[in-house]
Scaffold this active site. Structure first.
Site, short mmCIF file in Angstrom:
data_model
loop_
_atom_site.label_atom_id
_atom_site.label_comp_id
_atom_site.label_asym_id
_atom_site.label_seq_id
_atom_site.Cartn_x
_atom_site.Cartn_y
_atom_site.Cartn_z
N CYS A 32 20.94 25.26 38.68
CA CYS A 32 22.94 25.09 38.84
C CYS A 32 23.35 25.94 40.06
CB CYS A 32 23.91 25.92 37.67
SG CYS A 32 23.95 27.42 36.81
N HIS B 239 3.57 51.14 32.55
CA HIS B 239 2.56 49.44 32.40
C HIS B 239 1.15 49.94 32.83
CE1 HIS B 239 2.05 45.80 34.03
NE2 HIS B 239 3.36 45.14 33.45
#
Length: 637
Positions: free
Chosen positions: A26, A559
């Site tokens: 959008c 991580h």
């Protein structure tokens, strides 16, 4: 970060092309329909330079980019097949069935109408400008110049069923050209002449109730949906050697009469009933109705449920020629503009001032998402002030009975689409919303990040953290910091291995520091321990990463490996769950170091403090090798 790099990182962090069922955009957001949400790395996605925020809602993963979203959208298309019209929807049936009815409805509406909104806005501005020109007497409706420009402004709305046939066919995954042919038949000149003549119409002796289909919305959407079901049925029962001819033949032969006889009349009647219902509600008390609409509009936008009203707006315009509710929602945009300007004027934080300033300019042209997500909603009070001010502006627009004659994002450029009865009241309502929001935000104020940072660093005003009793480990580590600096938090090595700087990590998301500051370890073994006392803030289904909030206030991300999310949990075993309280040295997860290496993945493990901006100093040990539990990083306020 340049557009191509940003597009590549976004695609990677949403789980790759194969994890995306569909992608649209959008004005400010990439709207992903995700197949497996566990593969989405939302913390790293939100941390990307160029991404304002990430919102989950309405069955979509919405990545807020801002004004650059069309460029990023095209860049993703250039490196993937996601923008290929022939791409099928890969979402698993069980996932589709599990989605909420509201979420699926909103996803359907946004998928059908989003591609048309830009063209609708342009046509609406031209239509409004022509109305002003006629009212001012600068041109007459008989002039050929006017006729040509009017055709340019009105053709989209006249042929709206054909355009909706295209977007609906893509959404329902059916033959686009057959869908357009059905829509074309509904507005074919001879069919419209039958309606105008008013004479009885039959089809093989069966009565046909003729309706006017130019500019309609509901009939063609339902027709294409039913056509998609019929097409799948026919394709299962017609041999592939003649399928390409016979299936379209039966679809056209059956769907056009069926639409004219049943779907069309019901759809048009439903459209008129919906329009009449909202006009009736509006007629009871337009002031209250408009005030509530304006006050709630930005809240609806945040959750993505405003698309349900967009359908009503378009239906009102197609049936009545104008929409009261569309005009009522518009002061909310200018209210956000006022709040953003107030933040820009009042804040002492340079980064926030720049963000508020750029978002303020965008909001004047109808793009509020960067300002809402990046500024007013985060600061809370400015957003509340804007909601109150929007209600005041909406009440004035309702009192004046302002309406919109076309769709388009409310802004300075699109003011002509509100021209007509109540236009002056609409302008006054928007000005009041802007001014009230500006003044309220200046008076009420907000928690300025710059002032908070100053308070944290003032020696005479120690923070609660500074008053805490420092642990034995922290006291020992204080000697590594400056003599006058108190170490408030210490992060130990979660894995045994070689400590390296983040800049040496072969991943720009980590090495650039946009996720946060920290260090990395090349592991010697496959065991991860807690580097602090605290609780588990987040875990991942893939098991490759874990988030911890320490008791001292540090937000830490561990991580394991680079791109190891692609292993989809193979070789990882999580030992804790989200919300668990953990102690320093407690085992968090295990992984098979050798198998991950053999699979071709880099096992370097970044350890990131994701709220780095909250700490005055972050000192990393220069010791090249650490055993788990040994101090590596000291944080000071």
């Amino acid at each position: 970060m340049n557009t191509e790099v940003l597009a590549g990182n976004i695609l990677k962090l949403v789980g790759g092309e194969n994890n995306v069922a569909s992608l649209v955009h959008c004005a400010t957001r990439l709207r992903f329909k995700i197949i497996d949400n566990s593969k989405v790395n939302q913390p790293e996605l939100e941390a990307l330079d160029g991404v304002i925020t990430v919102v989950r809602g309405s069955g979509q993963l919405q990545v807020v980019i801002g004004n650059r979203v069309p460029d990023v959208f095209r860049a993703i298309g250039a490196i993937s097949g996601l923008l290929d019209d022939s791409k099928s929807n890969k979402a698993a049936p069980e996932q589709q069935n599990s989605a909420s009815v509201l979420g699926r409805l909103i996803d359907l509406v946004s998928g059908i109408f989003t591609p048309l909104l830009g063209a609708m806005a342009a046509a609406g501005v031209l239509k409004g400008a022509l109305a002003i020109v006629l009212a001012a007497g600068w041109m007459t409706s008989k002039e050929t110049t006017y006729i040509i420009l009017h055709a340019a402004s009105d053709s989209l709305f006249y042929f709206l069923p054909m355009l909706l046939a295209i977007t609906s066919a893509r959404k329902f995954e059916t033959n686009v050209f057959v869908a357009v042919s059905i829509a074309g038949a509904l507005i074919y000149p001879s069919i419209q002449q039958l309606f105008t003549a008013g004479n009885p119409v039959t089809f093989f002796g069966l009565p046909v109730m003729m309706m006017k289909y130019t500019g309609t919305v509901i009939p063609i959407i339902f027709s294409v949906w039913l056509m998609s079901i019929l097409e799948r049925f026919l394709n299962r029962h017609i041999h592939e050697s003649v399928r390409n001819i016979l299936t379209p033949f039966f679809l056209l032969t059956l769907m056009v009469p069926l639409t004219l006889m049943t779907i069309g009349p019901v759809g048009v009647s439903a459209s008129e009933a919906v329009a009449s219902l909202f006009v009736s509600i509006y007629g009871i008390n337009p002031i209250i109705a408009s005030a509530l609409m304006a006050a709630s509009w930005q809240i609806l936008v945040i959750f993505g449920v405003h698309w349900g009203f967009v359908t009503v707006f378009i239906n009102d315009i197609s049936v009545m020629g104008h929409s009261y509710l569309k005009a009522a929602s518009s002061p909310s945009v200018f209210a956000q503009s006022g709040a953003l300007l107030a933040v820009m004027l009042r804040t002492k934080d340079k980064k926030l001032k720049a963000l508020a300033g750029s978002s303020f300019i965008a909001s004047l042209f109808g793009i509020t998402e960067p300002g809402v997500y990046g500024v007013t909603l985060k600061l809370k009070k400015p957003f509340i002030c804007a909601v109150i001010a929007a209600g005041c502006g909406g009440a004035i627009a309702g009192y004046a009975k302002s309406s919109a004659i076309s769709m388009g994002m409310p802004g300075l450029l699109t003011l002509p689409i509100f021209y007509g009865e109540g236009f002056i009241g609409f302008i006054i309502g928007c000005v009041v919303a802007f001014a009230a929001s500006l003044v309220l935000t200046l008076l009420v104020g907000f928690d300025d990040p710059a002032l908070k940072a100053t308070a944290q660093t003032t020696p005479s005003a120690p923070t609660p953290r500074e008053k805490r009793t420092v642990s034995a480990e922290t006291s020992a580590a204080a000697t590594t910091a400056p003599a006058a600096q108190v170490v408030n938090e210490q992060i130990a090595a979660p894995i045994s291995g070689t400590v390296i700087p983040l800049t040496a990590v072969d991943d720009k998301v980590f090495s650039s520091g946009i996720v946060g500051q920290g260090f990395a370890i090349v592991p010697d073994e496959g065991r991860v321990y807690s580097p602090v006392d605290g609780h588990i803030a987040s875990t991942f289904a893939s098991g490759h990463a874990i988030g911890i909030n320490s008791t001292g206030g540090a937000e830490i991300l561990i991580h394991v490996g680079i791109n190891t999310v692609q292993l989809e949990g193979q070789h990882f075993q999580m030992q804790v769950k989200e919300g668990d309280e953990v102690k320093k040295g407690q085992l968090l997860l295990t992984f098979d170091l050798d198998e991950i290496k053999q699979a071709g993945y880099d096992t370097v493990t970044p350890v990131i403090v994701t709220n780095s901006e909250a700490w005055r100093e972050m000192k990393i040990s220069d010791k090249p090798h650490s055993r788990f539990g040994e101090p590596v990083m000291a944080l000071s306020l």
